[in-house]
Write a protein that holds these residues in place. Structure first.
Motif: not given
Ligand SMILES: NC(=O)c1ccc[n+]([C@@H]2O[C@H](COP(=O)([O-])OP(=O)(O)OC[C@H]3O[C@@H](n4cnc5c(N)ncnc54)[C@H](OP(=O)(O)O)[C@@H]3O)[C@@H](O)[C@H]2O)c1
Length: 397
Positions: A41-42, A45, A66-67, A96-98, A124, A126, A146, A168-169, A209, A212-213
């Motif tokens: 899920v999500g 990206s 799913l996204s 939308d998973v929510s 997920t 946002l 989400p 993933l929190s 991170m 990545v991310g």
């Molecule tokens: N990047 C970091 O440094 C970091 C650090 C700690 C934790 N995290 C955690 O890791 C996870 C991923 O982070 P990321 O950096 O990869 O974020 P990201 O690139 O913004 O990816 C988030 C994904 O969630 C999807 N999404 C959002 N709302 C949704 C919904 N209602 N239903 C289904 N899909 C939904 C988005 O796709 P759509 O817009 O297409 O729905 C997107 O693919 C998150 O939980 C974040 O809290 C990240």
């Protein structure tokens, strides 16, 4: 010694800088059932994409993504093509998973076409971060749903015998005060419910991170820039952690890189939960992440004879700190200007409030930081509210 060519005794000395080379057992998760589906899920990206090659290596052959936007982006399309070339069956659904009914239809479609779901990653996010007082209801809902409702819906509609259930929190969820942190805490609820029932589920709370991310790809600014190096984690460490979690390991690689980093100690290091991290590195030379040789503001303020000296001390340290945040020399900070004229937003203002509390033992508000007053006026306020300033020096007006 091993060759037995010496007579007598051998004394072994142990120095703090000595390193014992150790070959770690390879941290490889057991193979997954290639017939089972991994629901992602999500994950098309950001950070979500990261563990896919690891999943394929441990035999995941059916992936359902799913996204809300599905496979619209070129990156997502390329990824799917690459996976299919590796004989992986891929299904992408916009969902939308929510939204509970949308999720149940997506799960039905996935199980009908591919079989049984064996594991789920819930990634997920946002970002609608902001100060609670200024936040609209919409911002709150968009950022929390989400993660909170999404994870709960997954828990409700997926079976109890899955190989893994990993939301993933974020590490900020353990101490943060914004909607992102609240959403992360709510994301921990569903694994908790599963675990108390003896089902396999783990929340993973990565730190920043680095490669990545969304932060690495789009923005890494203000306090994040400073914290990225000492506290950020690399993809390779993240993947090792995920692999251990899938494997239900009781231990995981631990990232304790808090050393003399030359940065300011983040406020959460004073939280008991971070005490092990905070102590790490002490042996490497004095204070942990000792910010600099600078004397803290509260020491300076406690030694003054006049109020103006206290305000000047507060000004001196605050200017240095803000210059660091803005990555500019302190001489560039014109103290007759308002803080917000430097582009400081509410998130940075929160960092300043926390920093002032710790450094000058003074309680100010975000509104003080963002008020339309010169920095010098703010520093008068900081000094006047400092708990270490002798009461008789505080001006009466
Ligand atoms: N990047 C970091 O440094 C970091 C650090 C700690 C934790 N995290 C955690 O890791 C996870 C991923 O982070 P990321 O950096 O990869 O974020 P990201 O690139 O913004 O990816 C988030 C994904 O969630 C999807 N999404 C959002 N709302 C949704 C919904 N209602 N239903 C289904 N899909 C939904 C988005 O796709 P759509 O817009 O297409 O729905 C997107 O693919 C998150 O939980 C974040 O809290 C990240």
């Amino acid at each position: 010694m091993q060759m037995g060519k010496r007579l007598g005794k051998i004394a072994l000395a142990w120095g703090v800088n000595h390193v014992v080379p150790v070959i770690q057992p390879r941290m490889c998760a057991s193979k997954l059932d290639s017939d089972g589906i991994c629901l992602l899920v999500g994950r098309l990206s950001g950070l979500g994409r990261s563990p896919l090659s690891m999943l394929v290596r441990i035999d995941a052959r059916k992936l359902c993504f799913l996204s809300r936007s599905g496979a619209r982006s070129t990156k997502a399309k390329d990824l799917i093509q690459k996976l299919e070339q590796q004989q992986v069956r891929v299904q992408v659904q916009t969902c939308d998973v929510s939204d509970e009914s949308a999720l149940t239809s997506a799960v039905d479609c996935c199980t009908r076409e591919l079989g049984k779901i064996h594991g789920v990653f819930q990634c997920t996010m946002l970002l609608r971060d902001g100060l609670f007082a200024n936040m609209t209801h919409r911002q709150w809902v968009e950022s929390t749903q989400p993660k909170a409702q999404g994870s709960w819906n997954l828990h409700k509609h997926l079976s109890d015998d899955m190989d893994f259930f990993i939301p993933l929190s974020s590490f900020t969820a353990t101490f943060g005060r914004r909607n992102y942190a609240a959403a992360g805490r709510m994301k921990m609820r569903s694994p908790y419910h599963r675990r108390v029932r003896g089902w396999h589920a783990t929340t993973v709370d990565p730190g920043l991170m680095r490669d990545v991310g969304v932060l690495a790809e789009t923005w890494m600014m203000d306090a994040f820039c400073e914290w990225e190096k000492p506290y950020g984690i690399r993809e390779v460490e993240f993947l090792a952690l995920i692999e251990r979690v899938i494997d239900r390991a009781q231990w995981a690689p631990c990232h304790l890189s808090v050393k003399k980093a030359g940065t300011n100690t983040p406020y959460y290091m004073e939280d008991a939960r971070f005490s092990i991290m905070a102590r790490t590195g002490v042996r490497d030379g004095g204070s942990v992440i000792a910010a600099s040789d600078a004397v803290p503001a509260h020491t300076l303020v406690s030694q003054v004879k006049h109020f103006q000296e206290a305000a000047a001390s507060a000004l001196e340290v605050l200017v240095k700190q803000v210059a660091k945040m803005l990555q500019t020399p302190p001489s560039e900070i014109d103290t007759s200007r308002f803080f917000h004229s430097f582009g400081i937003d509410s998130l940075v203002a929160i960092e300043i409030v926390n920093w002032v509390m710790k450094e000058a033992t003074s309680t100010i508000t975000v509104f003080d930081v963002l008020a339309g007053v010169p920095i010098t006026t703010l520093c008068n306020r900081i000094a006047a509210k400092s708990t270490v300033l002798p009461k008789e020096l505080v001006p009466s007006h």
